[in-house]
Design an enzyme around this catalytic site. Structure first.
Site, PDB file in Angstrom:
ATOM      1  N   ASP A  67       1.058 -14.583 -31.072  1.00 31.68           N
ATOM      2  CA  ASP A  67       2.427 -14.479 -30.560  1.00 31.68           C
ATOM      3  C   ASP A  67       2.571 -15.417 -29.354  1.00 31.68           C
ATOM      4  O   ASP A  67       1.397 -15.401 -28.734  1.00 31.68           O
ATOM      5  CB  ASP A  67       3.362 -13.320 -30.749  1.00 31.68           C
ATOM      6  CG  ASP A  67       2.103 -12.215 -29.915  1.00 31.68           C
ATOM      7  OD1 ASP A  67       1.535 -12.473 -28.897  1.00 31.68           O
ATOM      8  OD2 ASP A  67       2.942 -11.103 -29.865  1.00 31.68           O
ATOM      9  N   ASN A 136       8.519  -0.293 -29.068  1.00 31.59           N
ATOM     10  CA  ASN A 136       9.737  -0.491 -30.011  1.00 31.59           C
ATOM     11  C   ASN A 136       8.832  -0.778 -31.535  1.00 31.59           C
ATOM     12  O   ASN A 136       9.829  -0.669 -32.420  1.00 31.59           O
ATOM     13  CB  ASN A 136      10.743  -1.204 -29.612  1.00 31.59           C
ATOM     14  CG  ASN A 136      10.035  -2.799 -29.648  1.00 31.59           C
ATOM     15  OD1 ASN A 136       8.837  -3.006 -30.211  1.00 31.59           O
ATOM     16  ND2 ASN A 136      10.965  -3.766 -29.593  1.00 31.59           N
ATOM     17  N   GLU A 143      10.030  -8.074 -33.959  1.00 27.27           N
ATOM     18  CA  GLU A 143      10.813  -7.250 -33.341  1.00 27.27           C
ATOM     19  C   GLU A 143      11.683  -6.470 -34.347  1.00 27.27           C
ATOM     20  O   GLU A 143      12.153  -7.153 -35.206  1.00 27.27           O
ATOM     21  CB  GLU A 143      11.754  -8.109 -32.193  1.00 27.27           C
ATOM     22  CG  GLU A 143      11.058  -8.655 -31.047  1.00 27.27           C
ATOM     23  CD  GLU A 143      10.743  -7.649 -29.987  1.00 27.27           C
ATOM     24  OE1 GLU A 143      10.277  -6.381 -30.413  1.00 27.27           O
ATOM     25  OE2 GLU A 143      11.013  -8.060 -28.974  1.00 27.27           O
TER      26      GLU A 143
END
Ligand code: GLP
Length: 249
Positions: A67, A136, A143
């Site tokens: 990423d 998270n 995400e």
């Protein structure tokens, strides 16, 4: 899925290096997606030592960036490409031409994502995805919300991810708001996934990812449905339910 409990970060680093070296030993030309973040640094350091001692051949390895931030050049030290180069590619002596970038700085980042996905497929898929766990529940920059078939793409970073990158960037205001990430589709199809998790701050998100029903709200929970997953976690990151070892899924 196998959950392997180790005592502390040092043990995690050695066991992580063992797991990575096992894949490379079995297939020296393995296609490997390489996470940045702090968690795998100890394992990479351990692998670098083995490489220097001539114990880990890397000349044929194929490395795929996991990423990056959008709009950040690879020679910017804050790019995740730069991080991966410093932590993995250079110390392990991987030839630069065997590294596939995920070019967040491209004029057309979506086209760069498509080219990256094509390169992974051209390599016959990933032999190993080395992953860390976001606070998270993200994997790479997948995400929440995100389903298991999410492709390699441009993403808007969540507030939580921006906040957790603030230290690395100096302040929250300058953290890029968009990223590029290898898709969940490519990561979940890897022939082996190694998830490295350390520290009490990850304990609750790891517990939910592995024990609650898979949901797009927690991307790492999709790992429950992947074929070959090894979760390597230290005691601090493991809730009581997970400390026992093997999880059938
Ligand atoms: C970052 C990266 C991920 C990394 C994760 C965990 O935001 N995008 O690739 O694996 O978060 O980072 P750390 O290991 O520092 O907790």
């Amino acid at each position: 899925m196998r959950v392997v409990a180790v005592q502390d970060y040092r043990a995690l680093s050695v066991a992580g290096a063992d797991a990575i070296a096992e894949v490379i030993g079995a297939k020296p030309s393995a296609a490997v997606a390489v996470a940045t973040g702090n968690t795998p640094l100890g394992a990479y350091d351990e692998l670098a030592g083995r490489h220097r001692r001539g114990e880990l051949p890397t000349a044929r390895l194929r490395v795929f960036q996991l990423d990056d931030y959008v709009g950040v050049r690879p020679d910017d030290p804050r790019s995740l490409y730069g991080w991966m180069k410093r932590a993995f590619v250079d110390p392990l002596g991987v030839p630069p031409e065997r590294v596939v970038r995920l070019a967040g700085d491209a004029a057309d980042p979506e086209a760069a994502c498509a080219a990256y996905a094509q390169a992974v497929r051209g390599a016959g898929g990933l032999d190993l995805a080395i992953l860390g766990l976001g606070l998270n529940g993200h994997l790479g920059f997948n995400e929440p919300p995100c389903d298991a078939s999410a492709p390699t793409r441009v993403v808007t970073l969540t507030e939580e991810s921006v906040a957790s990158s603030a230290g690395y960037w100096g302040s929250r205001e300058v953290v890029p708001t968009r990223g590029v990430t290898a898709g969940m589709d490519l990561l979940l199809a890897a022939r082996r996934i190694l998830l490295l998790v350390s520290g009490a701050s990850k304990r609750e998100i790891l517990r939910r990812a592995l024990l609650e029903p898979p949901t797009g709200a927690l991307p790492a929970s999709h790992l429950q449905r992947a074929a070959d997953v090894v979760v390597l976690a230290d005691r601090a990151a493991l809730s009581e339910e997970l400390s026992g070892g093997t999880l059938e899924s």
